[in-house]
Design a protein around this motif. Structure first.
Motif, PDB file in Angstrom:
ATOM      1  N   ASP A  92       0.663  -1.185   0.267  1.00 46.20           N
ATOM      2  CA  ASP A  92      -0.351   0.084  -0.134  1.00 46.20           C
ATOM      3  C   ASP A  92       0.732   1.194   0.110  1.00 46.20           C
ATOM      4  O   ASP A  92       0.424   2.371  -0.651  1.00 46.20           O
ATOM      5  CB  ASP A  92      -1.036   0.233   1.777  1.00 46.20           C
ATOM      6  CG  ASP A  92      -2.252  -0.785   0.968  1.00 46.20           C
ATOM      7  OD1 ASP A  92      -2.653  -1.620   0.225  1.00 46.20           O
ATOM      8  OD2 ASP A  92      -2.872  -1.390   2.093  1.00 46.20           O
ATOM      9  N   ALA A  93       1.878   1.017   1.270  1.00 47.30           N
ATOM     10  CA  ALA A  93       2.942   2.342   1.304  1.00 47.30           C
ATOM     11  C   ALA A  93       3.205   2.287  -0.468  1.00 47.30           C
ATOM     12  O   ALA A  93       3.524   3.740  -0.971  1.00 47.30           O
ATOM     13  CB  ALA A  93       3.704   2.271   2.073  1.00 47.30           C
ATOM     14  N   VAL A  94       4.001   1.128  -0.788  1.00 44.34           N
ATOM     15  CA  VAL A  94       4.819   1.718  -2.596  1.00 44.34           C
ATOM     16  C   VAL A  94       3.562   2.080  -3.095  1.00 44.34           C
ATOM     17  O   VAL A  94       3.714   3.338  -4.262  1.00 44.34           O
ATOM     18  CB  VAL A  94       5.271   0.201  -2.798  1.00 44.34           C
ATOM     19  CG1 VAL A  94       5.676   0.700  -4.974  1.00 44.34           C
ATOM     20  CG2 VAL A  94       6.178  -0.082  -2.174  1.00 44.34           C
ATOM     21  N   ARG A  95       2.291   1.565  -3.063  1.00 45.36           N
ATOM     22  CA  ARG A  95       1.481   2.616  -4.745  1.00 45.36           C
ATOM     23  C   ARG A  95       0.864   3.289  -3.999  1.00 45.36           C
ATOM     24  O   ARG A  95       0.855   4.323  -5.452  1.00 45.36           O
ATOM     25  CB  ARG A  95       0.136   1.342  -4.194  1.00 45.36           C
ATOM     26  CG  ARG A  95      -0.155   0.012  -4.730  1.00 45.36           C
ATOM     27  CD  ARG A  95      -1.550  -0.708  -4.545  1.00 45.36           C
ATOM     28  NE  ARG A  95      -1.393  -1.714  -4.665  1.00 45.36           N
ATOM     29  CZ  ARG A  95      -1.526  -2.839  -3.560  1.00 45.36           C
ATOM     30  NH1 ARG A  95      -2.183  -2.764  -2.480  1.00 45.36           N
ATOM     31  NH2 ARG A  95      -1.774  -4.273  -4.038  1.00 45.36           N
ATOM     32  N   GLU A  96       0.906   4.340  -2.889  1.00 44.82           N
ATOM     33  CA  GLU A  96       0.315   5.106  -2.496  1.00 44.82           C
ATOM     34  C   GLU A  96       1.914   6.292  -3.000  1.00 44.82           C
ATOM     35  O   GLU A  96       1.610   7.506  -3.292  1.00 44.82           O
ATOM     36  CB  GLU A  96       0.824   5.442  -1.098  1.00 44.82           C
ATOM     37  CG  GLU A  96       0.281   6.640  -0.901  1.00 44.82           C
ATOM     38  CD  GLU A  96      -0.545   7.017   0.866  1.00 44.82           C
ATOM     39  OE1 GLU A  96       0.060   8.141   1.294  1.00 44.82           O
ATOM     40  OE2 GLU A  96      -0.780   5.633   1.370  1.00 44.82           O
ATOM     41  N   PHE A  97       3.102   6.530  -2.647  1.00 48.34           N
ATOM     42  CA  PHE A  97       4.379   7.037  -2.742  1.00 48.34           C
ATOM     43  C   PHE A  97       4.434   6.680  -4.069  1.00 48.34           C
ATOM     44  O   PHE A  97       3.999   8.191  -5.299  1.00 48.34           O
ATOM     45  CB  PHE A  97       5.530   5.929  -2.916  1.00 48.34           C
ATOM     46  CG  PHE A  97       6.554   6.196  -3.456  1.00 48.34           C
ATOM     47  CD1 PHE A  97       7.199   7.527  -2.391  1.00 48.34           C
ATOM     48  CD2 PHE A  97       8.146   5.937  -4.338  1.00 48.34           C
ATOM     49  CE1 PHE A  97       8.178   8.002  -3.020  1.00 48.34           C
ATOM     50  CE2 PHE A  97       8.424   6.765  -4.974  1.00 48.34           C
ATOM     51  CZ  PHE A  97       9.243   7.925  -3.963  1.00 48.34           C
ATOM     52  N   ASN A  98       3.751   5.467  -5.420  1.00 52.02           N
ATOM     53  CA  ASN A  98       4.159   5.328  -6.826  1.00 52.02           C
ATOM     54  C   ASN A  98       2.845   6.467  -7.682  1.00 52.02           C
ATOM     55  O   ASN A  98       2.646   7.722  -8.531  1.00 52.02           O
ATOM     56  CB  ASN A  98       3.684   4.146  -7.403  1.00 52.02           C
ATOM     57  CG  ASN A  98       5.173   3.609  -7.039  1.00 52.02           C
ATOM     58  OD1 ASN A  98       6.437   4.094  -6.907  1.00 52.02           O
ATOM     59  ND2 ASN A  98       4.956   2.220  -7.415  1.00 52.02           N
ATOM     60  N   LEU A  99       1.798   6.451  -6.818  1.00 52.50           N
ATOM     61  CA  LEU A  99       0.518   7.532  -7.326  1.00 52.50           C
ATOM     62  C   LEU A  99       1.252   9.156  -7.381  1.00 52.50           C
ATOM     63  O   LEU A  99       0.795  10.117  -8.371  1.00 52.50           O
ATOM     64  CB  LEU A  99      -0.707   7.089  -6.423  1.00 52.50           C
ATOM     65  CG  LEU A  99      -0.946   6.321  -7.095  1.00 52.50           C
ATOM     66  CD1 LEU A  99      -2.938   5.846  -6.185  1.00 52.50           C
ATOM     67  CD2 LEU A  99      -1.461   6.302  -7.949  1.00 52.50           C
ATOM     68  N   SER A 100       1.912   9.088  -5.953  1.00 56.52           N
ATOM     69  CA  SER A 100       1.821  11.089  -6.142  1.00 56.52           C
ATOM     70  C   SER A 100       3.314  11.190  -6.302  1.00 56.52           C
ATOM     71  O   SER A 100       3.938  12.327  -6.017  1.00 56.52           O
ATOM     72  CB  SER A 100       2.083  10.896  -4.180  1.00 56.52           C
ATOM     73  OG  SER A 100       2.921  10.143  -3.683  1.00 56.52           O
ATOM     74  N   SER A 101       4.427  10.381  -6.830  1.00 61.91           N
ATOM     75  CA  SER A 101       5.481  10.628  -7.526  1.00 61.91           C
ATOM     76  C   SER A 101       5.743  11.242  -9.165  1.00 61.91           C
ATOM     77  O   SER A 101       5.138  10.372  -9.751  1.00 61.91           O
ATOM     78  CB  SER A 101       6.595   9.289  -6.556  1.00 61.91           C
ATOM     79  OG  SER A 101       8.106   9.289  -7.943  1.00 61.91           O
ATOM     80  N   ASP A 102       6.581  11.800  -9.042  1.00 60.82           N
ATOM     81  CA  ASP A 102       6.683  12.299 -10.645  1.00 60.82           C
ATOM     82  C   ASP A 102       8.217  11.693 -10.786  1.00 60.82           C
ATOM     83  O   ASP A 102       7.996  12.056 -12.051  1.00 60.82           O
ATOM     84  CB  ASP A 102       6.452  14.065 -10.094  1.00 60.82           C
ATOM     85  CG  ASP A 102       5.934  14.280  -9.922  1.00 60.82           C
ATOM     86  OD1 ASP A 102       4.795  14.237  -9.868  1.00 60.82           O
ATOM     87  OD2 ASP A 102       6.016  15.672  -8.950  1.00 60.82           O
ATOM     88  N   GLY A 103       8.667  11.091 -10.148  1.00 64.77           N
ATOM     89  CA  GLY A 103       9.893  10.756 -10.452  1.00 64.77           C
ATOM     90  C   GLY A 103       9.559   9.062 -11.657  1.00 64.77           C
ATOM     91  O   GLY A 103       8.211   8.877 -11.662  1.00 64.77           O
ATOM     92  N   GLU A 104       9.934   7.760 -10.978  1.00 62.70           N
ATOM     93  CA  GLU A 104      10.161   7.010 -11.916  1.00 62.70           C
ATOM     94  C   GLU A 104       9.816   6.026 -10.753  1.00 62.70           C
ATOM     95  O   GLU A 104       8.690   4.808 -11.116  1.00 62.70           O
ATOM     96  CB  GLU A 104      11.540   6.171 -11.857  1.00 62.70           C
ATOM     97  CG  GLU A 104      12.224   7.332 -12.616  1.00 62.70           C
ATOM     98  CD  GLU A 104      13.812   6.399 -13.312  1.00 62.70           C
ATOM     99  OE1 GLU A 104      14.599   5.715 -12.601  1.00 62.70           O
ATOM    100  OE2 GLU A 104      14.440   6.716 -14.421  1.00 62.70           O
ATOM    101  N   GLY A 105       9.685   6.182  -9.998  1.00 67.34           N
ATOM    102  CA  GLY A 105       8.376   5.554  -8.815  1.00 67.34           C
ATOM    103  C   GLY A 105       9.683   4.503  -8.181  1.00 67.34           C
ATOM    104  O   GLY A 105      10.567   3.776  -8.065  1.00 67.34           O
TER     105      GLY A 105
END
Lengths: 118, 154
Positions: B113-126
């Motif tokens: 879940d934390a990775v999903r949330e991070f990837n959604l908010s990340s402008d970078g490569e995730g």
């Protein structure tokens, strides 16, 4: 009036929370040098501790291999946060940086002296 | 979750073979052998590494009930072999079920879940490649049970 909290079954010993922490060589030497816990150089706001030696030793082995020691300290209950039940790991405690000086660490598992190559 | 590879790390090839066999059908879970289990010396090539809370202290991991954190490592950490991010363990809430299997499921699901949330908010490569140490996943849980947990949460 509830006086149960004032009863100390071990006269001469301050009641509190005995906690263990695995430390790397740098932190071990810092504790030996200063006689106290100091905030971590990385800027963390608190330090993690375990309620058992076994947990601390397991963490030390997995974090540092053989190059670790374990220190123990008796903190006042008011200085400690927790227990926090961590999934699959059991309970941990944290001590905020500002409370670290409220206990004096002692060596529980010494750190081996590095061999000097001949 | 698409585009996320889970890599399970251990020094014991037999353990890894068992996990690989049980997780084969999932496709996104692979294994990698290391010489020894050292939390902060993972193999290269991952975007993030799961670490139990005390192991992530250096990066400011906080004991948050029910929530894992994604924390950035420093360039110096990365030179020492760490990936760009660590994903932390989780503190159980009073209502969370206890025991090896539900706690392992909680650990994995909150990390993802934390990775999903991070990837959604990340402008970078995730984060697209996440490593777990097997010792953190097999505390009283069999490889078959672990595969079932991954099948439920991926």
């Amino acid at each position: 009036v509830d006086l149960s909290g004032l009863f100390n079954p071990f006269p001469g010993r301050v009641p509190g929370r005995t906690l263990y922490r695995a430390v790397d060589r740098a932190e071990f030497e810092d504790i030996q040098k200063t006689g106290k816990f100091n905030p971590s150089p990385g800027g963390a706001e608190s330090k993690y501790f375990y309620p058992t030696l076994e947990q601390a030793e397991k963490m030390g082995e997995r974090m540092y291999g053989e190059d670790y020691g374990v220190v123990v300290a008796n903190f006042p209950e008011s200085a400690v946060e927790g227990p926090f039940p961590v999934a699959t790991e059991g309970d941990v405690f944290t001590v905020p940086n500002e409370n670290l000086e409220l206990a004096t660490p002692a060596v529980e598992v010494p750190l081996d002296t590095p061999e000097i190559p001949e | 979750m698409s585009h996320l590879e889970i890599v399970i790390l251990d020094a014991n090839q037999a353990t890894l073979d068992e996990i690989a066999t049980r997780c084969k059908a999932l496709g996104t879970v692979t294994v990698q052998r290391v010489d020894r289990v050292l939390y902060t010396r993972p193999p290269k090539g991952m975007d993030a590494l799961f670490l139990v809370l005390p192991a992530a202290e250096k990066w400011g991991a906080k004991p948050l009930p029910g929530k894992a954190q994604v924390l950035k490592t420093s360039p110096e950490d990365q030179r020492d072999g760490m990936p760009p991010y660590v994903v932390t363990g989780v503190v159980l809430r009073p209502s969370d079920p206890r025991g090896p299997l539900p706690e392992t499921k909680m650990l994995i699901s909150t990390a993802l879940d934390a990775v999903r949330e991070f990837n959604l908010s990340s402008d970078g490569e995730g984060i697209h490649k996440l490593g777990f140490w097997a010792v953190n996943l097999l505390n009283g849980v069999t490889p078959q049970q672990l595969a079932t947990v991954f099948a439920e949460v991926l």
